[in-house]
Design an enzyme around this catalytic site. Sequence first.
Site, PDB file in Angstrom:
ATOM      1  N   GLY A  46      73.017  46.694  13.942  1.00 24.48           N
ATOM      2  CA  GLY A  46      72.258  45.512  14.341  1.00 24.48           C
ATOM      3  C   GLY A  46      71.978  45.631  15.821  1.00 24.48           C
ATOM      4  O   GLY A  46      71.546  46.685  16.291  1.00 24.48           O
ATOM      5  N   GLU A  47      72.268  44.587  16.547  1.00 24.88           N
ATOM      6  CA  GLU A  47      72.063  44.631  18.002  1.00 24.88           C
ATOM      7  C   GLU A  47      73.403  44.257  18.631  1.00 24.88           C
ATOM      8  O   GLU A  47      73.914  43.151  18.441  1.00 24.88           O
ATOM      9  CB  GLU A  47      70.951  43.654  18.381  1.00 24.88           C
ATOM     10  CG  GLU A  47      70.200  44.061  19.634  1.00 24.88           C
ATOM     11  CD  GLU A  47      71.044  43.876  20.891  1.00 24.88           C
ATOM     12  OE1 GLU A  47      71.069  44.773  21.754  1.00 24.88           O
ATOM     13  OE2 GLU A  47      71.714  42.823  21.000  1.00 24.88           O
ATOM     14  N   SER A  48      73.957  45.207  19.366  1.00 28.97           N
ATOM     15  CA  SER A  48      75.369  45.073  19.728  1.00 28.97           C
ATOM     16  C   SER A  48      75.658  43.940  20.718  1.00 28.97           C
ATOM     17  O   SER A  48      76.729  43.342  20.659  1.00 28.97           O
ATOM     18  CB  SER A  48      75.909  46.402  20.248  1.00 28.97           C
ATOM     19  OG  SER A  48      75.210  46.817  21.397  1.00 28.97           O
ATOM     20  N   CYS A  78      76.860  52.203  13.713  1.00 27.77           N
ATOM     21  CA  CYS A  78      75.801  52.036  14.712  1.00 27.77           C
ATOM     22  C   CYS A  78      76.192  50.953  15.731  1.00 27.77           C
ATOM     23  O   CYS A  78      77.092  51.184  16.531  1.00 27.77           O
ATOM     24  CB  CYS A  78      74.461  51.780  14.038  1.00 27.77           C
ATOM     25  SG  CYS A  78      73.101  52.224  15.105  1.00 27.77           S
ATOM     26  N   ARG A 106      74.644  53.768  24.628  1.00 27.02           N
ATOM     27  CA  ARG A 106      73.695  53.089  23.725  1.00 27.02           C
ATOM     28  C   ARG A 106      72.314  53.728  23.814  1.00 27.02           C
ATOM     29  O   ARG A 106      71.899  54.192  24.866  1.00 27.02           O
ATOM     30  CB  ARG A 106      73.576  51.612  24.106  1.00 27.02           C
ATOM     31  CG  ARG A 106      74.820  50.818  23.813  1.00 27.02           C
ATOM     32  CD  ARG A 106      74.650  49.379  24.258  1.00 27.02           C
ATOM     33  NE  ARG A 106      73.534  48.725  23.603  1.00 27.02           N
ATOM     34  CZ  ARG A 106      73.032  47.548  23.979  1.00 27.02           C
ATOM     35  NH1 ARG A 106      73.546  46.918  25.016  1.00 27.02           N
ATOM     36  NH2 ARG A 106      72.013  47.021  23.338  1.00 27.02           N
ATOM     37  N   ILE A 134      69.093  55.110  13.579  1.00 28.81           N
ATOM     38  CA  ILE A 134      68.129  54.124  14.073  1.00 28.81           C
ATOM     39  C   ILE A 134      68.613  53.639  15.445  1.00 28.81           C
ATOM     40  O   ILE A 134      69.608  52.919  15.532  1.00 28.81           O
ATOM     41  CB  ILE A 134      68.000  52.920  13.106  1.00 28.81           C
ATOM     42  CG1 ILE A 134      67.641  53.409  11.693  1.00 28.81           C
ATOM     43  CG2 ILE A 134      66.956  51.927  13.622  1.00 28.81           C
ATOM     44  CD1 ILE A 134      67.734  52.324  10.621  1.00 28.81           C
ATOM     45  N   ARG A 135      67.933  54.069  16.479  1.00 28.55           N
ATOM     46  CA  ARG A 135      68.361  53.742  17.859  1.00 28.55           C
ATOM     47  C   ARG A 135      69.879  53.868  17.997  1.00 28.55           C
ATOM     48  O   ARG A 135      70.573  52.965  18.469  1.00 28.55           O
ATOM     49  CB  ARG A 135      67.888  52.332  18.244  1.00 28.55           C
ATOM     50  CG  ARG A 135      66.377  52.259  18.417  1.00 28.55           C
ATOM     51  CD  ARG A 135      65.921  50.914  18.953  1.00 28.55           C
ATOM     52  NE  ARG A 135      66.147  49.842  18.000  1.00 28.55           N
ATOM     53  CZ  ARG A 135      65.405  49.621  16.929  1.00 28.55           C
ATOM     54  NH1 ARG A 135      64.364  50.392  16.680  1.00 28.55           N
ATOM     55  NH2 ARG A 135      65.676  48.636  16.120  1.00 28.55           N
ATOM     56  N   HIS A 170      73.412  55.158   9.736  1.00 30.55           N
ATOM     57  CA  HIS A 170      73.451  54.024   8.795  1.00 30.55           C
ATOM     58  C   HIS A 170      73.703  54.501   7.364  1.00 30.55           C
ATOM     59  O   HIS A 170      72.748  54.638   6.595  1.00 30.55           O
ATOM     60  CB  HIS A 170      72.119  53.275   8.844  1.00 30.55           C
ATOM     61  CG  HIS A 170      71.964  52.373  10.018  1.00 30.55           C
ATOM     62  ND1 HIS A 170      72.168  51.009   9.945  1.00 30.55           N
ATOM     63  CD2 HIS A 170      71.651  52.637  11.304  1.00 30.55           C
ATOM     64  CE1 HIS A 170      71.968  50.466  11.135  1.00 30.55           C
ATOM     65  NE2 HIS A 170      71.651  51.425  11.986  1.00 30.55           N
ATOM     66  N   GLU A 172      74.609  52.969   4.843  1.00 29.95           N
ATOM     67  CA  GLU A 172      74.254  51.967   3.824  1.00 29.95           C
ATOM     68  C   GLU A 172      72.783  52.052   3.429  1.00 29.95           C
ATOM     69  O   GLU A 172      72.360  51.412   2.477  1.00 29.95           O
ATOM     70  CB  GLU A 172      74.609  50.561   4.335  1.00 29.95           C
ATOM     71  CG  GLU A 172      73.656  49.946   5.351  1.00 29.95           C
ATOM     72  CD  GLU A 172      73.777  50.522   6.757  1.00 29.95           C
ATOM     73  OE1 GLU A 172      74.521  51.502   6.973  1.00 29.95           O
ATOM     74  OE2 GLU A 172      73.094  49.985   7.650  1.00 29.95           O
TER      75      GLU A 172
HETATM   76  N1  GLN Z   1      70.801  50.335  19.714  1.00 32.90           N
HETATM   77  C1  GLN Z   1      71.455  49.221  19.118  1.00 32.90           C
HETATM   78  C2  GLN Z   1      72.444  48.582  20.078  1.00 32.90           C
HETATM   79  O1  GLN Z   1      72.705  49.133  21.102  1.00 32.90           O
HETATM   80  C3  GLN Z   1      72.170  49.624  17.846  1.00 32.90           C
HETATM   81  C4  GLN Z   1      71.167  50.036  16.811  1.00 32.90           C
HETATM   82  C5  GLN Z   1      71.645  49.920  15.393  1.00 32.90           C
HETATM   83  O2  GLN Z   1      72.695  49.353  15.091  1.00 32.90           O
HETATM   84  N2  GLN Z   1      70.832  50.409  14.504  1.00 32.90           N
HETATM   85  O3  GLN Z   1      72.934  47.518  19.825  1.00 32.90           O
END
Ligand code: GLN
Length: 199
Positions: A46-48, A78, A106, A134-135, A170, A172
């Site tokens: 998600g977004e940390s 992630c 990150r 993903i990122r 990921h 999942e």
């Molecule tokens: N780049 C995101 C972060 O720093 C993490 C990306 C992800 O969980 N897919 O929060």
Amino acid sequence: MRVGVLALQGAFREHKLAFERLGASVTEVRLPEQLEGLLGIVIPGGESTTMAKLMKIYGLDRALTDFYRGGGALWGTCAGAIAVSSEIVDFPDQPRLGLMPISVARNAYGRQVDSFEVDLEIADFVTPFRAIFIRAPRIVGIAPSVRVVASYAGAPVMVRQGRIMATVFHPELSGDDRIHGYFLDRLCSVESQYQPASQ
Ligand code: GLN
């Protein structure tokens, strides 16, 4: 076997479905008391920074620490890998649980390769695992006690230390439940079923 998915934000539904396909019962955890009786929990991607804020608001930062120290298993994917880490090299002040002695950077794979997929060799898996990044954060340092289960492009991407593990991709989203099975079989044990100290 009952496990949890931290359901504050991010890709938790896909983890729930993967565990359910393997026959586990899954609790969506939004409050500390929902950890009771679980063998393990996954912190999703998600977004940390958002996730860290929500964890603090709901008291889940302390609750997850108690859960792990009390014998529960923990898996961060992630953004979840960032959450369990002990050091975020490019955002040193970002709140984190600090439960796994790994250092992460990150968004370290660069904007041009925001997302990518690779066939990953994973220790003990007979065939490669299609890993979706993903990122993703990059694991830039690990303590000697941390075992590297898989690497890609010179960096660990799946690491484990006893009852805690982190994947920067990921699992999942691959439609391949082997890493969820690995977590259930090898990290979650019935003896560790969590009961809060107050009860
Ligand atoms: N780049 C995101 C972060 O720093 C993490 C990306 C992800 O969980 N897919 O929060």
